[in-house]
Scaffold this motif. Sequence first.
Motif, PDB file in Angstrom:
ATOM      1  N   UNK A 199      28.799 147.904  42.792  1.00 18.27           N
ATOM      2  CA  UNK A 199      29.105 149.312  42.984  1.00 18.27           C
ATOM      3  C   UNK A 199      27.843 150.145  42.741  1.00 18.27           C
ATOM      4  N   UNK A 200      27.622 151.126  43.614  1.00 18.95           N
ATOM      5  CA  UNK A 200      26.459 151.999  43.504  1.00 18.95           C
ATOM      6  C   UNK A 200      26.894 153.434  43.746  1.00 18.95           C
ATOM      7  N   UNK A 256      26.432 162.545  46.115  1.00 18.77           N
ATOM      8  CA  UNK A 256      26.656 161.152  45.730  1.00 18.77           C
ATOM      9  C   UNK A 256      28.140 160.820  45.582  1.00 18.77           C
ATOM     10  N   UNK A 257      28.469 159.607  46.032  1.00 20.61           N
ATOM     11  CA  UNK A 257      29.810 159.065  45.889  1.00 20.61           C
ATOM     12  C   UNK A 257      29.688 157.585  45.542  1.00 20.61           C
ATOM     13  N   UNK A 258      30.766 157.031  45.018  1.00 23.47           N
ATOM     14  CA  UNK A 258      30.764 155.619  44.664  1.00 23.47           C
ATOM     15  C   UNK A 258      31.055 154.772  45.900  1.00 23.47           C
ATOM     16  N   UNK A 259      30.326 153.682  46.030  1.00 22.69           N
ATOM     17  CA  UNK A 259      30.518 152.773  47.156  1.00 22.69           C
ATOM     18  C   UNK A 259      30.167 151.356  46.729  1.00 22.69           C
ATOM     19  N   UNK A 260      30.512 150.403  47.571  1.00 23.18           N
ATOM     20  CA  UNK A 260      30.179 148.993  47.328  1.00 23.18           C
ATOM     21  C   UNK A 260      29.050 148.589  48.266  1.00 23.18           C
ATOM     22  N   UNK A 261      27.991 148.009  47.704  1.00 23.27           N
ATOM     23  CA  UNK A 261      26.815 147.615  48.479  1.00 23.27           C
ATOM     24  C   UNK A 261      26.641 146.094  48.358  1.00 23.27           C
ATOM     25  N   UNK A 262      26.341 145.469  49.476  1.00 26.98           N
ATOM     26  CA  UNK A 262      26.104 144.022  49.498  1.00 26.98           C
ATOM     27  C   UNK A 262      24.601 143.755  49.482  1.00 26.98           C
ATOM     28  N   UNK A 263      24.145 143.063  48.460  1.00 27.61           N
ATOM     29  CA  UNK A 263      22.750 142.643  48.310  1.00 27.61           C
ATOM     30  C   UNK A 263      22.674 141.128  48.464  1.00 27.61           C
ATOM     31  N   UNK A 264      21.476 140.618  48.678  1.00 24.04           N
ATOM     32  CA  UNK A 264      21.237 139.215  48.347  1.00 24.04           C
ATOM     33  C   UNK A 264      20.959 139.174  46.846  1.00 24.04           C
ATOM     34  N   UNK A 265      21.119 138.018  46.260  1.00 28.48           N
ATOM     35  CA  UNK A 265      20.885 137.911  44.822  1.00 28.48           C
ATOM     36  C   UNK A 265      19.431 138.223  44.471  1.00 28.48           C
ATOM     37  N   UNK A 266      18.529 137.887  45.375  1.00 25.15           N
ATOM     38  CA  UNK A 266      17.117 138.191  45.131  1.00 25.15           C
ATOM     39  C   UNK A 266      16.895 139.698  45.110  1.00 25.15           C
ATOM     40  N   UNK A 316      34.742 159.537  52.918  1.00 30.23           N
ATOM     41  CA  UNK A 316      34.030 158.544  52.130  1.00 30.23           C
ATOM     42  C   UNK A 316      34.504 158.547  50.678  1.00 30.23           C
ATOM     43  N   UNK A 317      34.853 159.709  50.157  1.00 27.29           N
ATOM     44  CA  UNK A 317      35.370 159.782  48.790  1.00 27.29           C
ATOM     45  C   UNK A 317      36.725 159.092  48.675  1.00 27.29           C
ATOM     46  N   UNK A 318      37.553 159.205  49.741  1.00 31.88           N
ATOM     47  CA  UNK A 318      38.843 158.513  49.722  1.00 31.88           C
ATOM     48  C   UNK A 318      38.643 156.995  49.711  1.00 31.88           C
ATOM     49  N   UNK A 319      37.649 156.541  50.471  1.00 41.04           N
ATOM     50  CA  UNK A 319      37.358 155.101  50.471  1.00 41.04           C
ATOM     51  C   UNK A 319      36.853 154.640  49.110  1.00 41.04           C
ATOM     52  N   UNK A 320      36.155 155.530  48.407  1.00 42.01           N
ATOM     53  CA  UNK A 320      35.616 155.164  47.092  1.00 42.01           C
ATOM     54  C   UNK A 320      36.721 154.880  46.081  1.00 42.01           C
ATOM     55  N   UNK A 321      37.927 155.422  46.339  1.00 40.64           N
ATOM     56  CA  UNK A 321      39.027 155.189  45.404  1.00 40.64           C
ATOM     57  C   UNK A 321      39.620 153.788  45.546  1.00 40.64           C
ATOM     58  N   UNK A 322      39.294 153.098  46.613  1.00 40.81           N
ATOM     59  CA  UNK A 322      39.865 151.765  46.849  1.00 40.81           C
ATOM     60  C   UNK A 322      38.761 150.733  47.101  1.00 40.81           C
ATOM     61  N   UNK A 323      37.751 150.762  46.290  1.00 39.54           N
ATOM     62  CA  UNK A 323      36.646 149.819  46.464  1.00 39.54           C
ATOM     63  C   UNK A 323      37.043 148.427  45.980  1.00 39.54           C
ATOM     64  N   UNK A 324      36.546 147.388  46.634  1.00 37.45           N
ATOM     65  CA  UNK A 324      36.786 146.023  46.142  1.00 37.45           C
ATOM     66  C   UNK A 324      36.036 145.814  44.833  1.00 37.45           C
TER      67      UNK A 324
END
Length: 640
Positions: free
Chosen positions: A206-207, A253-263, A396-404
């Motif tokens: 989460x970022x 700014x809003x809360x979201x889920x970001x996909x990184x590589x582990x590196x 986008x804020x509504x989506x932030x309420x249901x983040x994985x």
Amino acid sequence: MEETMKLATMEDTVEYCLFLIPDESRDSDKHKEILQKYIERIITRFAPMLVPYIWQNQPFNLKYKPGKGGVPAHMFGVTKFGDNIEDEWFIVYVIKQITKEFPEIEDNDGEFLLIEAADFLPKWLDPENSTNRVFFCHGELCIIPAPRKSGAESWLPTTPPTIPQALNIITAHSEKILASESIRAAVNRRIRGYPEKIQASLHRAHCFLPAGIVAVLKQRPRLVAAAVQAFYLRDPIDLRACRVFKTFLPETRIMTSVTFTKCLYAQLVQQRFVPDRRSGYRLPPPSDPQYRAHELGMKLAHGFEILCSKCSPHFSDCKKSLVTASPLWASFLESLKKNDYFKGLIEGSAQYRERLEMAENYFQLSVDWPESSLAMSPGEEILTLLQTIPFDIEDLKKEAANLPPEDDDQWLDLSPDQLDQLLQEAVGKKESESVSKEEKEQNYDLTEVSESMKAFISKVSTHKGAELPREPSEAPITFDADSFLNYFDKILGPRPNESDSDDLDDEDFECLDSDDDLDFETHEPGEEASLKGTLDNLKSYMAQMDQELAHTCISKSFTTRNQVEPVSQTTDNNSDEEDSGTGESVMAPVDVDLNLVSNILESYSSQAGLAGPASNLLQSMGVQLPDNTDHRPTSKPTKN
């Protein structure tokens, strides 16, 4: 027509060359057209894996390269993988699959694969003579050998082969040049698990990010790599643009889920950074549950702002239109549909357009088309997306309420045991029996330490260094003392009419190629007499040294055999010495094995669990000592 591949690595960059097996149209325009068709087929065939992959720096790509200086025309690619070594091995997997699914293609795979299989390579193979010898063909690793004797194999060149020679050898003798099972297993072990392994290399977190970045990452998830690298490699000039944010305002700014590589995630987390007060980015106290999300978002926002600050404010967006205008795009898109890239999505839907955008961008970066020099920079791509993609902050804020839920990052803090396990898996070493750690410590045999050291001493070193025993647990250890002393004599004994020298001739080193069959016999009578005299002198010097040391306290620092033998036997020995009437002190024989083990254990104990000479030497020989559970002082007890 068959295909072969060559691959080479240079620092953090990997180069790969795909060759077609020789045909009549090698240098014709038709051959160029054929190669370009293969590039299109390869990219489209592997697009479902390559397009969504998050590359550290540069993606896998192929371009046509004309013939030059004896090297035939071929398909060429270069990828800078930076700090993420997994990108390099993913490319190895892809190229292995290319030569498997397109058997007419061959890859010249270079030296870095040999590093992975270094423990299993034949002794004649080294970096100096490995050029153009290592290939992937039909999905299997091949190594063109060097002839053992001049003229023994007429089809083997005595010097490193040229590319045309190598291609001809692979065509005519593909079965004879197949790499050994151990070498192939070492490479296959490194790429095992792909493509499923790609998901295991990702980390979702989460970022707390500006809405513009959230919208950009929904369309281009791979741009997270460019932003992390921009922040990770920032300089004072880059940070000037982050004093006051112009593109990504902190108020959105809003809360979201970001996909990184582990590196990438590790690079971002491990960086300590305090934002400029004028930037408007404020962090909650470290005790706040969302502190990590705010910190990650702040760092990532700095990376995106740095990327955009390097663009001209009036850059042209005509470059994007050139992608779909390319004559190759239509066939590329059709191939994607045939390979089920869109997963049955309805054309025109949001998810369909998202995957289509990803495909367009990958096509621009990876396919060799005339306008490739006009490819957009990451900053220009971000600004283009901000101008063309509509987004609603409230949605986008509504989506932030249901983040994985985000992934657990405990893999960043590995325990010593977990780290050891990963290192063991990396080199392919596994315990043959599933016994507990306590059972291993109770049943540990200290003779393994002394036997491993004997095996190490029995190896004859050359100017290239000492050779460590490879698998002490799998093969019996033998130590031929006579052969060792004979070779020792050969080194010390100067030949007649020759000057003294500390260096061995090249001919001397040739006899060291085999550890199994050493022959130090000499045939000249004069030389035998010289060696015998040298050995007698050496024994005389050693005897004199023993006599001098017998009157010192040096003997007390060693454990002798008399100290571990029965008292009666020691008494008998003492009476025999008294009866000899020499009147001189005689040093009791030293128990070499016991002293060796005790001194190594003492050194190991003084390391206090850290790396040190004792553990490094033993581990390099395959000996793993149990943890030290005795916390008593390591100094030797005094005798009364």
